[in-house]
Design an enzyme around this catalytic site. Structure first.
Site, PDB file in Angstrom:
ATOM      1  N   GLU A 133       0.831  -1.221   0.000  1.00 29.72           N
ATOM      2  CA  GLU A 133       0.000   0.000   0.000  1.00 29.72           C
ATOM      3  C   GLU A 133       0.862   1.267   0.000  1.00 29.72           C
ATOM      4  OE1 GLU A 133      -3.510  -0.037   2.460  1.00 29.72           O
ATOM      5  OE2 GLU A 133      -3.785  -2.173   2.096  1.00 29.72           O
TER       6      GLU A 133
HETATM    7  C1  LIG Z   1       2.096  -9.833   1.090  1.00 32.78           C
HETATM    8  C2  LIG Z   1       1.829  -8.914  -0.049  1.00 32.78           C
HETATM    9  C3  LIG Z   1       0.539  -8.545  -0.348  1.00 32.78           C
HETATM   10  C4  LIG Z   1       0.277  -7.709  -1.439  1.00 32.78           C
HETATM   11  N1  LIG Z   1      -1.029  -7.439  -1.780  1.00 32.78           N
HETATM   12  C5  LIG Z   1      -1.275  -6.781  -2.937  1.00 32.78           C
HETATM   13  C6  LIG Z   1      -2.621  -6.657  -3.439  1.00 32.78           C
HETATM   14  O1  LIG Z   1      -3.585  -7.104  -2.799  1.00 32.78           O
HETATM   15  N2  LIG Z   1      -2.821  -6.051  -4.650  1.00 32.78           N
HETATM   16  C7  LIG Z   1      -1.776  -5.545  -5.377  1.00 32.78           C
HETATM   17  O2  LIG Z   1      -2.017  -4.996  -6.452  1.00 32.78           O
HETATM   18  N3  LIG Z   1      -0.488  -5.624  -4.924  1.00 32.78           N
HETATM   19  C8  LIG Z   1      -0.227  -6.245  -3.745  1.00 32.78           C
HETATM   20  N4  LIG Z   1       1.077  -6.368  -3.290  1.00 32.78           N
HETATM   21  C9  LIG Z   1       2.153  -5.718  -4.023  1.00 32.78           C
HETATM   22  C10 LIG Z   1       2.758  -4.550  -3.256  1.00 32.78           C
HETATM   23  O3  LIG Z   1       1.875  -3.471  -3.245  1.00 32.78           O
HETATM   24  C11 LIG Z   1       4.124  -4.255  -3.893  1.00 32.78           C
HETATM   25  O4  LIG Z   1       5.000  -5.235  -3.395  1.00 32.78           O
HETATM   26  C12 LIG Z   1       4.617  -2.880  -3.584  1.00 32.78           C
HETATM   27  O5  LIG Z   1       3.859  -1.939  -4.269  1.00 32.78           O
HETATM   28  C13 LIG Z   1       6.080  -2.696  -3.968  1.00 32.78           C
HETATM   29  O6  LIG Z   1       6.294  -3.074  -5.268  1.00 32.78           O
HETATM   30  P1  LIG Z   1       7.483  -4.084  -5.629  1.00 32.78           P
HETATM   31  O7  LIG Z   1       7.452  -5.177  -4.623  1.00 32.78           O
HETATM   32  O8  LIG Z   1       7.399  -4.461  -7.033  1.00 32.78           O
HETATM   33  O9  LIG Z   1       8.786  -3.233  -5.349  1.00 32.78           O
HETATM   34  P2  LIG Z   1       9.620  -2.399  -6.435  1.00 32.78           P
HETATM   35  O10 LIG Z   1       8.736  -1.382  -7.052  1.00 32.78           O
HETATM   36  O11 LIG Z   1      10.382  -3.320  -7.293  1.00 32.78           O
HETATM   37  O12 LIG Z   1      10.621  -1.633  -5.477  1.00 32.78           O
HETATM   38  C14 LIG Z   1      11.812  -2.219  -4.942  1.00 32.78           C
HETATM   39  C15 LIG Z   1      12.414  -1.217  -3.962  1.00 32.78           C
HETATM   40  O13 LIG Z   1      12.715   0.002  -4.627  1.00 32.78           O
HETATM   41  C16 LIG Z   1      12.044   1.098  -4.028  1.00 32.78           C
HETATM   42  N5  LIG Z   1      11.623   2.025  -5.086  1.00 32.78           N
HETATM   43  C17 LIG Z   1      10.880   1.763  -6.182  1.00 32.78           C
HETATM   44  N6  LIG Z   1      10.713   2.867  -6.911  1.00 32.78           N
HETATM   45  C18 LIG Z   1      11.354   3.864  -6.267  1.00 32.78           C
HETATM   46  C19 LIG Z   1      11.546   5.255  -6.515  1.00 32.78           C
HETATM   47  N7  LIG Z   1      11.007   5.862  -7.582  1.00 32.78           N
HETATM   48  N8  LIG Z   1      12.250   5.966  -5.634  1.00 32.78           N
HETATM   49  C20 LIG Z   1      12.770   5.384  -4.532  1.00 32.78           C
HETATM   50  N9  LIG Z   1      12.639   4.091  -4.246  1.00 32.78           N
HETATM   51  C21 LIG Z   1      11.931   3.333  -5.103  1.00 32.78           C
HETATM   52  C22 LIG Z   1      10.865   0.471  -3.311  1.00 32.78           C
HETATM   53  O14 LIG Z   1      10.398   1.267  -2.237  1.00 32.78           O
HETATM   54  C23 LIG Z   1      11.484  -0.828  -2.824  1.00 32.78           C
HETATM   55  O15 LIG Z   1      12.223  -0.583  -1.664  1.00 32.78           O
HETATM   56  C24 LIG Z   1       1.348  -7.194  -2.198  1.00 32.78           C
HETATM   57  C25 LIG Z   1       2.654  -7.555  -1.879  1.00 32.78           C
HETATM   58  C26 LIG Z   1       2.906  -8.404  -0.839  1.00 32.78           C
HETATM   59  C27 LIG Z   1       4.320  -8.803  -0.564  1.00 32.78           C
END
Ligand SMILES: Cc1cc2nc3c(=O)[nH]c(=O)nc-3n(C[C@H](O)[C@H](O)[C@H](O)COP(=O)(O)OP(=O)(O)OC[C@H]3O[C@@H](n4cnc5c(N)ncnc54)[C@H](O)[C@@H]3O)c2cc1C
Length: 644
Positions: free
Chosen positions: A428
């Protein structure tokens, strides 16, 4: 045959940073029709009148909410949270009990079969039920804070409300599907397509990490409608029947914590969705997601508040009883400071959350900044609280509840709390993204006047116009940062012993605004890349908001409960130390050398430092490529027993 288009996760290809920013900007709600305490705070103006006096729920909302909480408390007493952990799933009967309680319709209006709870009571109920097992919090909040009920309630047509809300209120579960293998924080990469066809759309793509995805009957799916000559297309929100032909739940994902969560990898292969299932309109999907999250985001800190309350209880009882070196461990200063931190933080988080909920309920303020601040601050602080509790419990903090109980000891699930809390800093809106999102809103007033000065795309003429406009604004605004009530010794005396803290907030708010301005003057167009600076500025704002919420609440409750003033006072002392450290770090830090070092790390210059241990296998990619087309795996959907 379906065209097979391979989506290889791009590293440098795909949308550029500027394009990604444009997508996020386009989805932003730019207008401010109601006052915002948070926005004013970042501009150096402590608008106490927006949050003081402490709001109160209406008598009807209170009566309804308290009655629901009483029933929820009874249900929660009976939850076998350890069974959920052991079996790594929420047991079938519990879904029935939750449905009978009305837990799936807490946020759905009574007219559609729901409970019609206010934000305040919805979040209190969530925290309570999640204390039975945190996976239940994930189930209920993914279902109704981001799942189908909230966007349909906010943006659905009357026909859509009639069609979907009663089903959901009765216990049918929903899920929210935005994330994809290549789309996490950056929606510009969204690849699931929705191609118009006859009287509807055909969806193709893969969605990752959908909470409730294995059990849901309805999904909100974000998919991209291609642009045509007469339609700009864009990311669009669809309500999709989970049983539609072409949908395969390909995997149930498992995690560090939240063992009972029903989280899925879901494939869409030529899934037909009728046009009447589009929410709000083509191209409005991200706006829906962001608006949904404005209040939906409050459910996550609600569970953080619940977690902190639980930690405080364990910390108190354990630390008073456990004796080492001739004294209760809680009497040793090193442990005492941790207990004080847990108690102060719990009071502060609850105050921030309750304030945000009540402001959302009475609809007088725009709370988008405050809700984002409480999500960011709540998830970070609750994680820290859980970590301190593990330390206070010593070896028992690292031991599982089952193992403790097997030795005849009280089965406190402390290690589980730590594991379950960790995700809150990621989903979120990760902490890093929340920092940027809040910073964007915090500097909004500046960008309104100075936007073109710092916009690398703006023409020389636009820049010159912006300079003239900005000169007028800053000539009026800057002098206001120099003086304020925070310097007047008797100011805010209505706060009694807390007045000094409120004066600190007022002074710090002006100091913060001046620092943000100085940052803009120094870095101009490059400001958005100074993420460490912006992060600290936002963290200062979060601390100041927390202090304000504590002081306003404690003042309101002082006549009936004097403990609030003590807790608020202690929390403010702690917060002030952190604020001072953050102000110092704004300008004295290792950011420049860290940036340089990180670049060289990424180039592999220090790879030799990694030698001497067994490393992760290298035969698989970090992000798996995926193809559009039919599924090649079995559907792993979990069918919940039908209810009569
Ligand atoms: C248990 C669980 C439940 C979830 N439930 C849902 C759900 O119900 N529906 C849904 O749609 N998604 C869901 N998600 C997805 C979740 O919202 C994403 O994991 C989250 O948005 C982060 O995306 P990512 O994991 O791809 O990280 P990435 O975007 O790959 O980011 C990797 C790292 O880089 C950082 N980062 C990325 N971009 C930037 C930037 N521009 N500047 C600085 N730092 C940055 C991030 O903060 C993170 O530390 C869930 C994930 C988990 C693990």
């Amino acid at each position: 045959m379906t065209a097979l288009k391979e989506h290889t996760p791009p590293t440098t290809s795909g949308p550029t940073a500027r394009e990604a920013r444009k997508v996020a900007e386009a989805a932003r709600q730019t207008e401010w029709t109601r006052p915002s305490f948070g926005k004013e705070l970042f501009l150096g103006r402590l608008r106490l009148d927006l949050v003081d006096p402490w709001p109160t729920p209406s008598p009807e909302a209170r009566a309804k909410g308290e009655a629901f909480l009483a029933r929820a408390a009874e249900l929660t007493e009976g939850i076998d949270g350890r069974r959920i952990e052991r079996e790594a799933r929420i047991y079938d009967e519990l879904f029935g009990e939750l449905a009978d309680l009305g837990a799936f319709g807490m946020k759905i209006p009574e007219a559609y079969g729901g409970q019609g709870l206010s934000n305040l009571y919805y979040n209190k109920a969530l925290a309570l039920i999640a204390s039975g097992n945190p996976s239940l919090g994930a189930l209920l909040s993914a279902h109704q804070s981001i799942g189908v009920p909230q966007p349909v309630k906010m943006f659905g047509t009357e026909e859509q409300k009639q069609r979907f809300l009663p089903r959901l209120a009765a216990g049918e579960v929903s899920a929210f599907l935005l994330t994809e293998p290549d789309v996490g924080s950056d929606p510009a990469r969204l690849a699931t397509s929705a191609v118009p066809e006859a009287d509807g759309f055909v969806l193709d793509g893969v969605k990752l990490w959908a909470t409730n995805g294995t059990i849901a009957g309805l999904f909100v799916v974000m998919a991209r409608v291609p642009a045509t000559a007469d339609n700009r297309g864009g990311i669009t929100a669809f309500v999709v029947e989970a049983d539609s032909p072409g949908i395969t739940v390909e995997a149930r994902n498992t995690f560090l914590g939240l063992r009972g969560i029903e989280n899925a990898l879901i494939r869409f292969d030529r899934v037909r969705v009728p046009a009447e299932n589009v929410l709000l309109g083509v191209g409005r999907g991200l706006k829906i997601a962001l608006a949904t999250l404005n209040t939906g985001r409050l459910s996550l800190p609600a569970m953080c508040v619940g977690g902190c309350k639980w930690c405080l209880n364990v910390a108190r009882e354990w630390s008073a009883e456990r004796v080492q070196w001739g004294r209760a461990v809680g009497a040793h200063e090193a442990v005492a400071t941790k207990i004080a931190f847990i108690a102060g933080t719990t009071y502060a988080l609850e105050s921030m959350l309750d304030l945000c909920c009540m402001l959302a309920d009475d609809e007088t303020n725009d709370i988008r900044i405050e809700a984002a601040l409480v999500k960011l601050y709540g998830s970070e602080m609750a994680w820290w609280v859980a970590d301190e509790l593990v330390q206070i419990r010593g070896g028992r903090g690292y031991e599982t509840a089952d193992s403790l109980e097997a030795r005849g000891e009280r089965p406190a699930e402390v290690e589980q709390m730590l594991r379950d809390m960790r995700i809150n800093r990621i989903f979120e809106g990760s902490t890093e993204i929340m920092h940027l999102l809040i910073a964007r809103e915090a500097v909004d007033a500046h960008l309104d006047v100075a936007g073109d000065i710092i916009d690398p795309d703006a023409s020389a003429r636009a820049k010159a116009d912006a300079v003239a406009k900005a000169a007028g604004f800053y000539a009026g605004w800057l002098p206001t940062l120099v003086v304020g009530a925070g310097f007047v010794p008797g100011a805010y005396r209505q706060f009694g012993p807390l007045a000094e803290h409120v004066r600190f907030v007022e002074r710090s708010s002006r100091r913060l605004a001046a620092a943000i301005f100085a940052g803009m003057a120094r870095w101009q167009g490059a400001m958005e890349r100074r993420q460490a600076f912006l992060g600290r500025a936002v963290d200062i704002g979060a601390e100041l908001f927390a202090m304000t919420a504590c002081c306003v609440r404690a003042k309101a409750e002082a006549s009936t409960d004097p403990t609030g003033v003590e807790l608020a006072d202690a929390f403010c002392e702690q917060a002030r130390v952190r604020v001072e450290a953050l102000f110092t770090a704004l300008w004295h830090n290792s950011d420049a050398s860290d940036r340089k070092l990180a670049r060289k790390v990424l180039e592999g210059r220090y790879a030799k430092l990694e030698q001497g241990v067994r490393l992760v296998r290298r035969d698989l990619p970090w992000v798996a490529p995926w193809r559009v087309g039919p599924s090649t795996t079995a559907d792993v959907r979990r069918r919940l027993p039908k209810r009569s």
